[in-house]
Design an enzyme around this catalytic site. Sequence first.
Site, PDB file in Angstrom:
ATOM      1  CG  ASP A 180      98.032  31.133  74.782  1.00  0.00           C
ATOM      2  OD1 ASP A 180      99.075  31.109  75.487  1.00  0.00           O
ATOM      3  OD2 ASP A 180      97.677  31.923  74.062  1.00  0.00           O
ATOM      4  N   GLY A 188      90.837  32.189  72.973  1.00  0.00           N
ATOM      5  CA  GLY A 188      89.843  31.551  72.654  1.00  0.00           C
ATOM      6  C   GLY A 188      89.715  30.298  72.206  1.00  0.00           C
ATOM      7  CB  VAL A 191      86.720  34.512  66.985  1.00  0.00           C
ATOM      8  CG1 VAL A 191      87.503  33.772  65.974  1.00  0.00           C
ATOM      9  CG2 VAL A 191      85.602  33.921  67.856  1.00  0.00           C
ATOM     10  CB  ALA A 198      89.165  28.636  76.069  1.00  0.00           C
ATOM     11  N   GLY A 241      91.180  37.253  69.142  1.00  0.00           N
ATOM     12  CA  GLY A 241      91.074  38.376  69.959  1.00  0.00           C
ATOM     13  C   GLY A 241      92.282  38.446  71.021  1.00  0.00           C
ATOM     14  N   GLY A 242      93.338  37.517  70.871  1.00  0.00           N
ATOM     15  CA  GLY A 242      94.253  37.850  72.077  1.00  0.00           C
ATOM     16  C   GLY A 242      93.879  37.310  73.500  1.00  0.00           C
ATOM     17  CG  MET A 243      90.942  38.126  75.388  1.00  0.00           C
ATOM     18  SD  MET A 243      89.487  38.547  76.315  1.00  0.00           S
ATOM     19  CE  MET A 243      89.806  37.941  77.721  1.00  0.00           C
ATOM     20  CE  LYS A 258      96.141  34.305  76.395  1.00  0.00           C
ATOM     21  NZ  LYS A 258      96.755  35.714  75.784  1.00  0.00           N
TER      22      LYS A 258
HETATM   23  O1  C5P Z   1     100.775  27.715  70.100  1.00  0.00           O
HETATM   24  P1  C5P Z   1     100.187  28.478  69.167  1.00  0.00           P
HETATM   25  O2  C5P Z   1      99.334  27.632  67.916  1.00  0.00           O
HETATM   26  O3  C5P Z   1      98.762  28.958  69.958  1.00  0.00           O
HETATM   27  O4  C5P Z   1     100.855  29.605  68.486  1.00  0.00           O
HETATM   28  C1  C5P Z   1     100.271  30.486  67.390  1.00  0.00           C
HETATM   29  C2  C5P Z   1     101.423  31.035  66.958  1.00  0.00           C
HETATM   30  O5  C5P Z   1     101.968  32.139  67.867  1.00  0.00           O
HETATM   31  C3  C5P Z   1     102.595  30.204  66.671  1.00  0.00           C
HETATM   32  O6  C5P Z   1     102.437  29.731  65.277  1.00  0.00           O
HETATM   33  C4  C5P Z   1     103.883  31.484  66.479  1.00  0.00           C
HETATM   34  O7  C5P Z   1     103.899  32.131  65.240  1.00  0.00           O
HETATM   35  C5  C5P Z   1     103.284  32.210  67.656  1.00  0.00           C
HETATM   36  N1  C5P Z   1     103.858  31.918  68.824  1.00  0.00           N
HETATM   37  C6  C5P Z   1     105.076  32.297  69.090  1.00  0.00           C
HETATM   38  N2  C5P Z   1     105.970  32.057  70.322  1.00  0.00           N
HETATM   39  C7  C5P Z   1     105.287  31.701  71.133  1.00  0.00           C
HETATM   40  C8  C5P Z   1     103.623  31.192  71.293  1.00  0.00           C
HETATM   41  C9  C5P Z   1     103.229  31.502  69.917  1.00  0.00           C
HETATM   42  O8  C5P Z   1     105.883  32.879  68.249  1.00  0.00           O
HETATM   43  N3  C5P Z   1     105.724  31.320  72.564  1.00  0.00           N
END
Ligand code: C5P
Length: 310
Positions: free
Chosen positions: A149, A114, A108, A117, A110-112, A18
């Site tokens: 995500d 991955g 990996v 997904a 990469g902010g998408m 994404k």
């Molecule tokens: O939910 P996920 O494990 O993908 O998020 C990774 C990290 O990104 C979280 O541990 C947090 O540090 C940060 N994050 C955040 N606020 C969000 C989504 C992610 O601070 N809404």
Amino acid sequence: MSASQPVSDLVRVRAPGKVNLALRVGAVREDGYHPLATVFQALSIFDELSATNAAPGEYRIRVQGDQAHLVPEDGTNLAVKAARLLAARNGGVDRHGVDLTIRKTIPVTGGMAGGSADAAAALVACANLWAIDINPAELQDLGAELGADVPFCLLGSTALGHGRGDDLVPVLSRGGYHWVLALPDVELSTPAVFRRFDEMNPDADPPPPSVPAGLLEGLASGDVQRVAENLVNDLEPAAISLRPDLADLLDAGREAGALAGMVSGSGPTCAFLAGNEDAAVRLSGALSSLGLCRAVRRASGPVPGARQVA
Ligand code: C5P
């Protein structure tokens, strides 16, 4: 065939990466997450996951493809966590087992999304493999337990996200969008980018985040120029502050003809929106020849979320 028998011995699912067309970020919450207002678009850059039954209690994973060496092949992999979570809620982890193989294409770290997904793909694949009767909303709830995500990777297309980004509403979007993705040769950790965001935005009580109205209007009318003018990512300054070379990459893409360019999510992938497919081909050629990044890919969106392909 009884309901407890597998529907198929091999299930293949592909799940999209994404971009966030808008990523507005509020002040950090007590649970460490940030309130978001975001618009996701799923792109035609897919990871593919294959699942076959394994002995009860066995959860194995192999990762192949681009950057596979950067992805853990053990229980810390989000796809394995997804399979185990689904099993735990449906008879227990010792009742089911699975062999997962992931073919990576999404960058990996990469902010998408991955990893998210792959988790979405594992939920869809294992639900089918184990003949678990679960509806999309229940699958999304499980996804939200795995990561912010994951629900969007299940849903796909274009969606507005609130809360941690997992409270989703589909967005009306006309037409297709052509993207060029520049993949830098550096990694960025999402928590580190959010921490830098906090350092750069010390105001403890900012207004609640909201997405630009012009973006939603542009999407509804299929006006790529309007969409380009309204792309916004509050994490971009934080990502650039950690990886200053990203600013040069963004400038280069804009000079090479992108309508707009931005860091994707927490980066470091940079996403450039092109006016049409021909412009995207030209832009990707120009960016490749500059040698500022590890790889350049073209992708279009929106596309559906995690779906079975065989
Ligand atoms: O939910 P996920 O494990 O993908 O998020 C990774 C990290 O990104 C979280 O541990 C947090 O540090 C940060 N994050 C955040 N606020 C969000 C989504 C992610 O601070 N809404």
